[in-house]
Design a protein around this motif. Structure first.
Motif, PDB file in Angstrom:
ATOM      1  N   PHE A  54       9.792 -53.967  13.747  1.00 36.19           N
ATOM      2  CA  PHE A  54       9.095 -55.247  13.801  1.00 36.19           C
ATOM      3  C   PHE A  54       8.110 -55.367  14.954  1.00 36.19           C
ATOM      4  O   PHE A  54       7.160 -56.130  14.869  1.00 36.19           O
ATOM      5  CB  PHE A  54      10.111 -56.390  13.858  1.00 36.19           C
ATOM      6  CG  PHE A  54      11.044 -56.370  12.687  1.00 36.19           C
ATOM      7  CD1 PHE A  54      10.577 -56.593  11.399  1.00 36.19           C
ATOM      8  CD2 PHE A  54      12.378 -56.069  12.850  1.00 36.19           C
ATOM      9  CE1 PHE A  54      11.423 -56.545  10.305  1.00 36.19           C
ATOM     10  CE2 PHE A  54      13.241 -56.029  11.766  1.00 36.19           C
ATOM     11  CZ  PHE A  54      12.759 -56.269  10.496  1.00 36.19           C
ATOM     12  N   GLU A  55       8.334 -54.620  16.018  1.00 33.97           N
ATOM     13  CA  GLU A  55       7.468 -54.756  17.187  1.00 33.97           C
ATOM     14  C   GLU A  55       6.534 -53.574  17.400  1.00 33.97           C
ATOM     15  O   GLU A  55       5.665 -53.638  18.267  1.00 33.97           O
ATOM     16  CB  GLU A  55       8.325 -54.998  18.432  1.00 33.97           C
ATOM     17  CG  GLU A  55       9.105 -56.304  18.340  1.00 33.97           C
ATOM     18  CD  GLU A  55       9.939 -56.581  19.564  1.00 33.97           C
ATOM     19  OE1 GLU A  55       9.422 -56.380  20.683  1.00 33.97           O
ATOM     20  OE2 GLU A  55      11.091 -56.995  19.396  1.00 33.97           O
ATOM     21  N   LEU A  56       6.694 -52.525  16.612  1.00 33.07           N
ATOM     22  CA  LEU A  56       5.832 -51.354  16.757  1.00 33.07           C
ATOM     23  C   LEU A  56       5.141 -51.026  15.433  1.00 33.07           C
ATOM     24  O   LEU A  56       3.913 -50.995  15.357  1.00 33.07           O
ATOM     25  CB  LEU A  56       6.660 -50.160  17.250  1.00 33.07           C
ATOM     26  CG  LEU A  56       5.936 -48.879  17.611  1.00 33.07           C
ATOM     27  CD1 LEU A  56       4.901 -49.117  18.695  1.00 33.07           C
ATOM     28  CD2 LEU A  56       6.945 -47.833  18.082  1.00 33.07           C
ATOM     29  N   VAL A  57       5.911 -50.838  14.371  1.00 31.52           N
ATOM     30  CA  VAL A  57       5.332 -50.441  13.088  1.00 31.52           C
ATOM     31  C   VAL A  57       4.640 -51.607  12.393  1.00 31.52           C
ATOM     32  O   VAL A  57       3.509 -51.461  11.907  1.00 31.52           O
ATOM     33  CB  VAL A  57       6.414 -49.829  12.164  1.00 31.52           C
ATOM     34  CG1 VAL A  57       5.841 -49.522  10.792  1.00 31.52           C
ATOM     35  CG2 VAL A  57       6.984 -48.566  12.798  1.00 31.52           C
ATOM     36  N   GLU A  58       5.290 -52.755  12.311  1.00 33.03           N
ATOM     37  CA  GLU A  58       4.694 -53.863  11.558  1.00 33.03           C
ATOM     38  C   GLU A  58       3.350 -54.326  12.130  1.00 33.03           C
ATOM     39  O   GLU A  58       2.416 -54.562  11.353  1.00 33.03           O
ATOM     40  CB  GLU A  58       5.659 -55.036  11.445  1.00 33.03           C
ATOM     41  CG  GLU A  58       5.117 -56.096  10.499  1.00 33.03           C
ATOM     42  CD  GLU A  58       6.164 -57.069  10.005  1.00 33.03           C
ATOM     43  OE1 GLU A  58       5.956 -57.610   8.909  1.00 33.03           O
ATOM     44  OE2 GLU A  58       7.168 -57.279  10.696  1.00 33.03           O
ATOM     45  N   PRO A  59       3.177 -54.435  13.448  1.00 30.92           N
ATOM     46  CA  PRO A  59       1.845 -54.799  13.947  1.00 30.92           C
ATOM     47  C   PRO A  59       0.764 -53.783  13.561  1.00 30.92           C
ATOM     48  O   PRO A  59      -0.381 -54.157  13.298  1.00 30.92           O
ATOM     49  CB  PRO A  59       2.025 -54.864  15.464  1.00 30.92           C
ATOM     50  CG  PRO A  59       3.471 -55.151  15.656  1.00 30.92           C
ATOM     51  CD  PRO A  59       4.166 -54.433  14.537  1.00 30.92           C
ATOM     52  N   ILE A  60       1.126 -52.501  13.516  1.00 25.10           N
ATOM     53  CA  ILE A  60       0.173 -51.473  13.084  1.00 25.10           C
ATOM     54  C   ILE A  60      -0.163 -51.685  11.610  1.00 25.10           C
ATOM     55  O   ILE A  60      -1.339 -51.659  11.210  1.00 25.10           O
ATOM     56  CB  ILE A  60       0.739 -50.056  13.335  1.00 25.10           C
ATOM     57  CG1 ILE A  60       0.872 -49.795  14.840  1.00 25.10           C
ATOM     58  CG2 ILE A  60      -0.137 -48.995  12.678  1.00 25.10           C
ATOM     59  CD1 ILE A  60       1.667 -48.544  15.193  1.00 25.10           C
ATOM     60  N   ALA A  61       0.867 -51.896  10.782  1.00 21.24           N
ATOM     61  CA  ALA A  61       0.655 -52.124   9.343  1.00 21.24           C
ATOM     62  C   ALA A  61      -0.215 -53.359   9.119  1.00 21.24           C
ATOM     63  O   ALA A  61      -1.131 -53.338   8.283  1.00 21.24           O
ATOM     64  CB  ALA A  61       1.998 -52.281   8.633  1.00 21.24           C
ATOM     65  N   LYS A  62       0.063 -54.403   9.855  1.00 17.64           N
ATOM     66  CA  LYS A  62      -0.709 -55.645   9.713  1.00 17.64           C
ATOM     67  C   LYS A  62      -2.176 -55.420  10.091  1.00 17.64           C
ATOM     68  O   LYS A  62      -3.082 -55.877   9.393  1.00 17.64           O
ATOM     69  CB  LYS A  62      -0.098 -56.739  10.585  1.00 17.64           C
ATOM     70  CG  LYS A  62      -0.768 -58.074  10.436  1.00 17.64           C
ATOM     71  CD  LYS A  62      -0.093 -59.139  11.282  1.00 17.64           C
ATOM     72  CE  LYS A  62      -0.812 -60.462  11.091  1.00 17.64           C
ATOM     73  NZ  LYS A  62      -0.231 -61.510  11.924  1.00 17.64           N
ATOM     74  N   ALA A  63      -2.422 -54.701  11.173  1.00 14.59           N
ATOM     75  CA  ALA A  63      -3.796 -54.430  11.607  1.00 14.59           C
ATOM     76  C   ALA A  63      -4.541 -53.592  10.566  1.00 14.59           C
ATOM     77  O   ALA A  63      -5.718 -53.853  10.277  1.00 14.59           O
ATOM     78  CB  ALA A  63      -3.792 -53.720  12.961  1.00 14.59           C
TER      79      ALA A  63
END
Length: 168
Positions: A54-63
């Motif tokens: 939630f704090e590493l992969v998801e922000p990358i996916a969202k970007a």
């Protein structure tokens, strides 16, 4: 006289055993306290440690999704390798399986150092795990590489087989 020597010896032996028994009781109490501190530490770290999904992969996916003007979906990590697939798809409100989509398979490295890898789509060189084995199913035959440090490079990986149909 011999009886007295034996008696003194046995008395000393009894005192040593009693001292050992008292020390065992103290050690048990200290071990219990130590375990309580270990539990407190585990609970504190568990509550405050960042969650790699939630704090590493998801922000990358969202970007990536924002840059490509698409939606994304993270599946749960699976297998002993903890592979996580990110699906990028074009239609809102529908599941990726019912339309054209792109994937990026993430494999965590040392998450305390924010280390992530991705599956390249290639098969590893050297010995292979037998098809159908747990290791093969968990992706250990799939080559991985460090996830690049720039969003553009990661997007290039996602789009390596071409752009989305709706983006053409």
């Amino acid at each position: 006289m011999l009886d007295q020597i034996k008696s003194n010896y046995l008395k000393s032996w009894k005192e040593a055993r009693e001292a050992e028994s008292r020390a065992d009781v103290e050690i048990a109490m200290l071990e219990e306290q130590l375990q309580q501190w270990r539990d407190r530490k585990r609970d504190a770290v568990g509550l405050h440690a960042p969650q790699w999904i939630f704090e590493l992969v998801e922000p990358i996916a969202k970007a990536i999704a924002e840059q490509l003007n698409v939606e994304y979906l993270l599946n749960s990590p699976n297998g002993s390798r903890k592979r996580l697939t990110i699906y990028f798809y074009t239609k809102q409100g529908t599941l990726p399986s019912s339309q054209q989509f792109k994937t990026l398979v993430i494999v965590p490295g040392n998450v305390e150092k924010a280390e992530l890898f991705y599956e390249t789509g290639e098969i590893t060189k050297g010995p292979k795990y037998v098809g159908g084995s747990p290791s093969a199913k968990d992706g250990f035959n799939n080559e991985i590489a460090p996830l690049p440090n720039t969003l553009k490079e990661i997007i290039d990986i996602v789009l390596k087989d071409g752009v989305f149909d709706s983006a053409k």
